[in-house]
Design an enzyme around this catalytic site. Structure first.
Site, PDB file in Angstrom:
ATOM      1  N   ASP A   1       0.833  -1.293   0.069  1.00 61.45           N
ATOM      2  CA  ASP A   1       0.144  -0.117  -0.219  1.00 61.45           C
ATOM      3  C   ASP A   1       0.745   1.336   0.070  1.00 61.45           C
ATOM      4  O   ASP A   1       2.071   1.267   0.563  1.00 61.45           O
ATOM      5  CB  ASP A   1      -1.037  -0.095   1.343  1.00 61.45           C
ATOM      6  CG  ASP A   1      -2.091   0.986   0.975  1.00 61.45           C
ATOM      7  OD1 ASP A   1      -2.384   1.478  -0.009  1.00 61.45           O
ATOM      8  OD2 ASP A   1      -2.877   1.070   2.211  1.00 61.45           O
TER       9      ASP A   1
ATOM     10  N   ASN B   1     -10.851  -2.745  -5.807  1.00 61.06           N
ATOM     11  CA  ASN B   1     -10.192  -1.532  -6.730  1.00 61.06           C
ATOM     12  C   ASN B   1     -10.714  -1.385  -8.145  1.00 61.06           C
ATOM     13  O   ASN B   1     -10.173  -0.530  -8.502  1.00 61.06           O
ATOM     14  CB  ASN B   1      -8.538  -2.244  -6.586  1.00 61.06           C
ATOM     15  CG  ASN B   1      -7.683  -2.158  -5.455  1.00 61.06           C
ATOM     16  OD1 ASN B   1      -7.015  -2.940  -5.174  1.00 61.06           O
ATOM     17  ND2 ASN B   1      -8.280  -1.143  -4.558  1.00 61.06           N
TER      18      ASN B   1
END
Ligand code: IPE
Ligand code: IPE
Ligand code: MG
Length: 247
Positions: free
Chosen positions: A18, A66
């Site tokens: 991330d 996502n």
């Protein structure tokens, strides 16, 4: 009692990569540039994992959530993935790394699907090093898929409902045949699991690092592994029982 050595090494490390977007933002660059640099960090991490002696690495590359990102970013990520797989196949074969995916890869673009199939097939015979890419992955989707497959097996008569147990049911998860992660790492300072391997990480040790994924390297992986080595895994037992060698 902490004796350094192989016993302290996690067999399987799962990483939530991330911070690509923030890495780019901090430099006034487009988010995709962060993802591009993130791919470099994947290469570095893979090499570092083998040098350290970690046999299984799972990387969370794209979640079922996502897809909701801006279309341009999603398209860019798919393009990067294709580029990465084309380039890496030879490296996996050279280094003896078995490549697999977890997630609903049937919903990935056709070009990516073909490369995933080829890469998995060309490396299926390797046994020492394992690289698992989580693509279009979500734990809840995985459980729903596993429940459907298990129910179908019950209806077909290959499974008996009365015999159901975790050992049986877990064979229907995408991770069948892969040991559970010992260590879960998340970069970028966020302290959440974002629908990643929720069941498989039931007893994983967790390490959160502020490093943004494009900056992640061998020293960061080593630091997480060292932190893991200082933890005591108890699995519900008392510290005294663990010291006495109970399992
Ligand atoms: C992780 O970086 C990569 C993916 C989720 C594909 P992000 O893109 O989430 O980066 P931040 O969280 O916006 O900084
Ligand atoms: C998790 O990161 C998914 C991947 C690393 C592929 P996100 O950036 O999507 O997670 P949230 O939205 O911050 O929880
Ligand atoms: Mg993020």
């Amino acid at each position: 009692m902490s004796s350094p050595g192989p016993a302290q090494l996690p067999q399987h490390v799962a990483i939530i990569m991330d911070g690509n977007g923030r890495w780019a933002q901090q430099r006034g660059l487009p988010r995709l540039e962060g993802h591009r640099r993130g791919v470099e960090a994947v290469r570095t991490t893979m090499n570092a994992a083998r040098e350290i002696g970690i046999r299984y690495i799972t990387l969370y590359a794209f979640s079922v959530e996502n897809w909701k990102r801006p279309q341009g970013e999603v398209g860019g990520l798919m393009g990067l993935l294709e580029f990465y797989l084309k380039k890496e196949l030879a490296t996996f074969v050279r280094d003896g790394v078995r490549f697999r995916t977890i997630g609903r890869t049937d919903q990935m673009p056709a070009g990516v699907r073909r490369l995933l199939r080829e890469t998995a097939a060309a490396t299926a015979h390797f046994t020492d090093w394992h690289f698992i890419l989580a693509l279009n992955y979500g734990s809840r989707t995985e459980v729903a898929d596993a429940a459907r497959a298990y129910a179908a097996a019950v209806v077909a008569g290959t499974e008996k409902l009365a015999d159901n147990s975790w050992a049986t049911f877990s064979r229907y998860l995408y991770t069948d045949g892969i040991p559970e992660p010992d260590l879960l790492v998340r970069t970028s300072g966020e302290q959440r699991v974002s629908n990643f391997l929720l069941l498989q990480c039931a007893y994983a040790e967790m390490v959160f690092t502020p490093t943004l994924w494009p900056d992640f390297g061998k020293a960061d992986l080593q630091a997480a592994v060292d932190e893991y080595g200082r933890r005591e895994r108890r699995y519900g037992l008392t510290a005294e029982q663990i010291k006495a060698g109970a399992k």
